[in-house]
Design an enzyme around this catalytic site. Structure first.
Site, short mmCIF file in Angstrom:
data_model
loop_
_atom_site.label_atom_id
_atom_site.label_comp_id
_atom_site.label_asym_id
_atom_site.label_seq_id
_atom_site.Cartn_x
_atom_site.Cartn_y
_atom_site.Cartn_z
N LEU A 111 0.85 -1.19 0.00
CA LEU A 111 0.00 0.00 0.00
C LEU A 111 0.89 1.25 0.00
O LEU A 111 1.70 1.44 0.90
CB LEU A 111 -0.84 -0.06 1.27
CG LEU A 111 -2.13 0.70 1.41
CD1 LEU A 111 -2.87 0.27 2.66
CD2 LEU A 111 -1.89 2.18 1.42
N HIS A 146 -11.52 4.00 -8.68
CA HIS A 146 -10.52 3.28 -9.49
C HIS A 146 -11.10 2.87 -10.83
O HIS A 146 -12.28 2.61 -10.97
CB HIS A 146 -10.04 2.04 -8.72
CG HIS A 146 -9.00 2.38 -7.71
ND1 HIS A 146 -8.86 1.73 -6.50
CD2 HIS A 146 -8.05 3.35 -7.71
CE1 HIS A 146 -7.87 2.25 -5.81
NE2 HIS A 146 -7.35 3.24 -6.52
N HIS A 171 -2.70 11.03 2.00
CA HIS A 171 -1.61 10.57 2.85
C HIS A 171 -0.67 9.67 2.05
O HIS A 171 -1.15 8.80 1.32
CB HIS A 171 -2.18 9.78 4.04
CG HIS A 171 -3.17 10.55 4.86
ND1 HIS A 171 -4.15 9.95 5.59
CD2 HIS A 171 -3.36 11.90 5.00
CE1 HIS A 171 -4.91 10.86 6.19
NE2 HIS A 171 -4.44 12.06 5.86
N HIS A 178 -2.52 10.32 -9.01
CA HIS A 178 -3.57 9.30 -8.80
C HIS A 178 -4.38 9.64 -7.55
O HIS A 178 -5.61 9.67 -7.57
CB HIS A 178 -2.91 7.93 -8.64
CG HIS A 178 -3.86 6.82 -8.28
ND1 HIS A 178 -4.31 5.90 -9.19
CD2 HIS A 178 -4.45 6.49 -7.10
CE1 HIS A 178 -5.15 5.05 -8.59
NE2 HIS A 178 -5.24 5.40 -7.31
N GLU A 179 -3.70 9.92 -6.44
CA GLU A 179 -4.42 10.15 -5.18
C GLU A 179 -5.28 11.42 -5.26
O GLU A 179 -6.39 11.46 -4.74
CB GLU A 179 -3.43 10.27 -4.02
CG GLU A 179 -2.65 8.98 -3.74
CD GLU A 179 -3.54 7.75 -3.57
OE1 GLU A 179 -3.08 6.66 -3.92
OE2 GLU A 179 -4.70 7.88 -3.13
N ASP A 225 2.67 6.98 2.25
CA ASP A 225 3.33 6.08 3.20
C ASP A 225 4.83 6.41 3.26
O ASP A 225 5.54 6.24 2.28
CB ASP A 225 3.13 4.61 2.74
CG ASP A 225 3.71 3.61 3.74
OD1 ASP A 225 3.47 2.41 3.56
OD2 ASP A 225 4.42 4.06 4.68
N GLY A 285 -12.30 14.51 4.42
CA GLY A 285 -12.59 14.46 2.98
C GLY A 285 -11.51 15.18 2.18
O GLY A 285 -11.09 16.28 2.54
#
Lengths: 81, 372
Positions: free
Chosen positions: B79, B127, B95, B117-118, B97, B91
């Protein structure tokens, strides 16, 4: 492609169960005796059809191969609560 | 999109970078975040305003394992990051990693690509299962503008188009393997599997699985070009040669052989040859046939030299290749060899040539290869 797949059954199951809980809303504790509950097989099928894999309902190598790839943490189908 | 098509109600969305990763210079993080947001503002009316204090719509942070939202990360790999759909409080928050290594190049994991992407999620995108889309859940490094038509369709359904947006060139969507008009760029065996190449993608056809697996060429081999012209396997040497333009690469399994790419003229082709259309190794003779325009060459794998008397005409030596309208075929897109039969691909058809009978004996659709 990715790191070698886990050989033994337990590790495969744990990887699969963790993945399905994280991205496909599998409720925890449905492992039973390492036998895929119907619900788990159904979640595996959902994941396999999302990734256009052969839909077997089983944690075959191709499916585990995809589960091991680096990815985003947002679920693929369940609404993000 | 997310259920209920969650979106921001105004077109000015604020963001704040609350901490930084030690993997990159601060200005590299700022630049990656800026460019990742710009990807979405290029194709919508959205505008992003940076805050340096207080609460922004999109709060951006790096954290490890349990990092405050009861949605823990998992250590290195696996992940990489997550973001929340548009809404109050959490909302929109995004974040990353910190247990990952964040980069600004093709090494894993490129911060700009993961952030783009995020932010798709932070704006309301869910997705996609199109492997060529930015919103595909699995990480794949690809250079250039990251949005596919599928991504753009989704975000514009939420926010509309960018009234003064320049012409951007989205990535084409993944080819449909059972499209009856499908043509292929190249095909090769690889240790018992079959790899079928088309545009930026390839299908892995495994004898045990009915469903070919679609992937991006550059997410498997970042060093290969986006599109390839030809490929063949020499099983005796356990290598696959990939051709693109005047260069060729060697794969040993899935790893690239050092010392490549090399020029195709090293094989003995004249400099006038600028690309190879198809290539195939004939195990019965130990020769590799290289198809260029209307001709083909024979390369002796053992001596590493071109055979005398070549090039020869494709039409003359492989009679019987005709298109649907009866025209003779004199060029080849791809080629494979199996059990005494040579399979020559042209547009959406494949021609089964029998060496024994010295003629084409069957004509099939090209995507018969993909179990269509």
């Amino acid at each position: 492609f990715t790191k070698p797949l886990p050989a033994d059954g337990t590790e495969r199951w744990l990887l699969g169960e963790r993945y399905l809980r994280q991205y496909y809303g599998l409720q925890p504790g449905l492992m039973g005796n390492l036998k895929p509950s119907d619900l788990m097989s159904e979640k595996i099928r959902t994941m396999q059809s999302f990734f256009k894999l052969k839909v077997t309902g089983k944690l075959d190598d191709n499916t585990l191969d995809v589960m091991k790839k680096a990815r985003c943490g947002v679920p693929d189908v369940a609404e993000y609560n | 999109l997310f259920p209920r098509k969650l979106k921001w109600q105004n077109t000015i969305v604020t963001f704040r970078i609350t901490n930084y990763t030690p993997d990159l210079e601060k200005e590299d993080v700022d630049k990656a975040i800026h460019n990742a947001l710009k990807v979405w503002s290029d194709v919508t009316p959205l505008k992003f305003k940076r805050l340096h204090e207080g609460v922004a719509d999109i709060m951006i942070s790096f954290g490890k394992l349990e990092h405050g939202d009861h949605n823990p990360f998992d250590g290195p790999n696996g992940l990489l990051a997550h973001a929340y759909p548009p809404g109050m409080g959490l909302g929109g928050d995004t974040h990353f990693d910190e247990d990952e290594t964040w980069t600004k190049d093709s090494d894993a994991y490129n911060l700009f690509l993961v952030a783009a992407h995020e932010f798709g999620h932070a704006l309301g995108m869910a997705h996609s299962n199109d492997p060529g889309s930015l919103m595909y859940p699995v990480y794949a490094y690809t250079p250039g503008f990251p949005l596919s038509e599928d991504d753009i369709k989704g975000i514009q359904e939420l926010y509309g188009t960018n009234p003064d947006g320049g012409k951007i060139k989205p990535k084409p969507e993944a080819p449909e393997k059972c499209d009856p008009e499908l043509s292929i760029d190249a095909v090769t065996e690889l240790r018992g599997e079959m790899l079928v190449f088309k545009d930026r993608y390839f299908w892995r056809v495994h004898p045990q699985f009915t469903e070919p697996q679609l992937g991006l060429i550059q997410s498997t081999w970042p060093q290969l070009p986006k599109k390839i012209n030809a490929a063949y396997e020499n099983p005796e040497k356990d290598i696959v040669i990939i051709f693109s333009g005047i260069r060729m690469w060697a794969l040993n399994g899935y790893t690239l052989v050092p010392g490549y790419p090399k020029y195709i003229h090293r094989l003995g082709l004249p400099k006038s040859i600028r690309k190879i259309d198809a290539a195939v190794y004939i195990s019965d003779t130990g020769k590799t046939l290289l198809f260029t325009d209307e001709e083909y060459w024979s390369y002796n794998e053992e001596t590493g030299t071109m055979d005398q008397g070549y090039p020869r005409s494709i039409k003359d030596d492989f009679p019987g290749m005709r298109e649907n309208d009866g025209d003779e075929v004199d060029e080849v897109d791809a080629a494979t060899y199996r059990n005494g039969y040579l399979y020559l691909y042209h547009e959406n058809l494949q021609y089964e040539y029998s060496y024994n009978r010295r003629k084409v004996v069957r004509i099939l659709r090209a995507n018969d290869l993909l179990h269509c």
